[in-house]
Motif scaffolding. Sequence first.
Motif, mmCIF file in Angstrom:
data_model
loop_
_atom_site.group_PDB
_atom_site.id
_atom_site.type_symbol
_atom_site.label_atom_id
_atom_site.label_comp_id
_atom_site.label_asym_id
_atom_site.label_seq_id
_atom_site.Cartn_x
_atom_site.Cartn_y
_atom_site.Cartn_z
ATOM 1 N N ASP A 280 37.607 19.033 26.635
ATOM 2 C CA ASP A 280 38.109 17.836 26.894
ATOM 3 C C ASP A 280 37.751 16.967 25.550
ATOM 4 O O ASP A 280 36.697 17.122 25.209
ATOM 5 C CB ASP A 280 37.554 17.268 28.154
ATOM 6 C CG ASP A 280 38.132 16.032 28.228
ATOM 7 O OD1 ASP A 280 39.120 15.246 27.667
ATOM 8 O OD2 ASP A 280 37.792 15.252 29.409
ATOM 9 N N GLU B 48 36.617 10.837 22.209
ATOM 10 C CA GLU B 48 35.852 11.813 23.177
ATOM 11 C C GLU B 48 35.556 13.002 22.555
ATOM 12 O O GLU B 48 36.339 13.769 21.865
ATOM 13 C CB GLU B 48 36.716 11.889 24.590
ATOM 14 C CG GLU B 48 36.105 12.895 25.428
ATOM 15 C CD GLU B 48 36.866 13.195 26.786
ATOM 16 O OE1 GLU B 48 38.180 12.749 26.761
ATOM 17 O OE2 GLU B 48 36.373 13.482 27.923
ATOM 18 N N GLU C 71 32.921 9.347 26.280
ATOM 19 C CA GLU C 71 34.171 8.936 25.784
ATOM 20 C C GLU C 71 34.578 7.508 25.992
ATOM 21 O O GLU C 71 35.193 6.907 26.871
ATOM 22 C CB GLU C 71 35.523 9.482 26.798
ATOM 23 C CG GLU C 71 35.236 9.659 28.350
ATOM 24 C CD GLU C 71 36.383 10.159 28.802
ATOM 25 O OE1 GLU C 71 37.486 10.053 28.348
ATOM 26 O OE2 GLU C 71 36.165 11.235 29.908
ATOM 27 N N CYS D 190 31.082 15.125 28.672
ATOM 28 C CA CYS D 190 32.033 14.378 28.071
ATOM 29 C C CYS D 190 31.405 12.861 27.722
ATOM 30 O O CYS D 190 31.256 12.474 28.834
ATOM 31 C CB CYS D 190 33.382 14.620 28.450
ATOM 32 S SG CYS D 190 33.785 16.128 28.564
ATOM 33 N N HIS E 246 32.105 12.181 31.873
ATOM 34 C CA HIS E 246 31.848 12.964 33.101
ATOM 35 C C HIS E 246 31.397 14.620 32.702
ATOM 36 O O HIS E 246 31.705 14.881 31.442
ATOM 37 C CB HIS E 246 33.281 13.385 33.665
ATOM 38 C CG HIS E 246 34.445 13.880 32.664
ATOM 39 N ND1 HIS E 246 34.712 15.098 32.462
ATOM 40 C CD2 HIS E 246 35.003 13.029 31.852
ATOM 41 C CE1 HIS E 246 35.493 14.919 31.503
ATOM 42 N NE2 HIS E 246 35.714 13.786 31.369
#
Length: 260
Positions: free
Chosen positions: A105, A232, A201, A199, A168
Motif C-alpha cells: 500500500d 504513504e 500515511e 503503513c 494500519h
Amino acid sequence: MIYLKTPEQIDAMRPACDLISRCLGEIAAEIKPGVTTRRLDTIAREYILDNGGKPACLGYEGFPATLCIEVNETVVHGFPSAYCLREGDIVGIDNVVEKDGWMADMCYTFPVGEVSDEVMDLLRTTKESLYVGIEAARAGHRLGDVGSAVQQYCEARGYSMVREMCGHGIGRDMHEDPEVPNYGRRGTGPVMRNGMVFCIEPMVNMGTRNIVIERDGWTCRTRDRKPSAHFEHTIAILNGETEILTTFDYVRQVMGDRFF
Ligand code: MF3
Ligand code: CO
C-alpha cells in the motif's frame, strides 16, 4: 490482533512492494494537465495485471476502481473520473496491490504542472512528516510516538491532521491491526516489535482538520474545501531495524528535478 511476520514472510511481501512502487512511477509519467484521472486508473490496472499482481482496492467493500484519486480538497477514497487534471491542481494517488497473496500500500501526492508556493509547502511538509513518522517507528518504542511525531511536525507548520482515518497493519489483508493514527501521545499505544508490518500515511490539511464524506459514500474531502495532502509507505520492523518496503525511487526517476 497483530499478525507478526517472520523474516521469510516479510521477504514474501517484497514483490508486491516492488510492483506497487514501479506502478507509481508509471503513473507519475502520465501526470500532466489535460489527463483524466480515469486514464491514470487504467494505466495502473493494466500495469498491475501485466506484472502478475491484482488491484486490491477494486471491488474492496464495493470500491469501484484500482486507484483512490485525491484531487485538491479530496482527502482520501475519491473515484477516478472524466475530470481532466488542471495546471495548479494536486492529485494524490493511493494504491493497494496484491501479489503472491501479500498486500502493499502506498500513496504520493503530485503537483500538476506548476502549483502555488503555498500548496507546494503543504506537499513538502506532508511528505517530510511521513519520514519523521518512519524515523519514530522503532522496535521497542510505541505507536503513539509515531503519531505524536507526525502531528507535531505538521501542526508546528500550521497544518492540521485528519483524525478519522489512520495508517494500519498490512499483510495477507490490506487492513490489519494495529491502527496507526497520525496524532497521539508519546509513550502510548502498542509497542513496535520485530515482525510488525504497517503503513504510515499522514493526511494533512491546509485548513481545519474537519472532513465530510460525499453522498457517494466514499469520497472524503475537507469541510472547508482547502487542499489536503497524503503520502504513504509500507514499512517493516525486521531484526530490530525499520525498513521501508515501498520506495519513491521510481517516482524520482520520472520527475527528475521536479521531485521534491
Ligand atoms: N489505500 C487505502 C489505505 O491506505 C485504502 C483504500 S480503500 C479501498 O488504507 F476501499 F479503496 F480499498
Ligand atoms: Co493505507
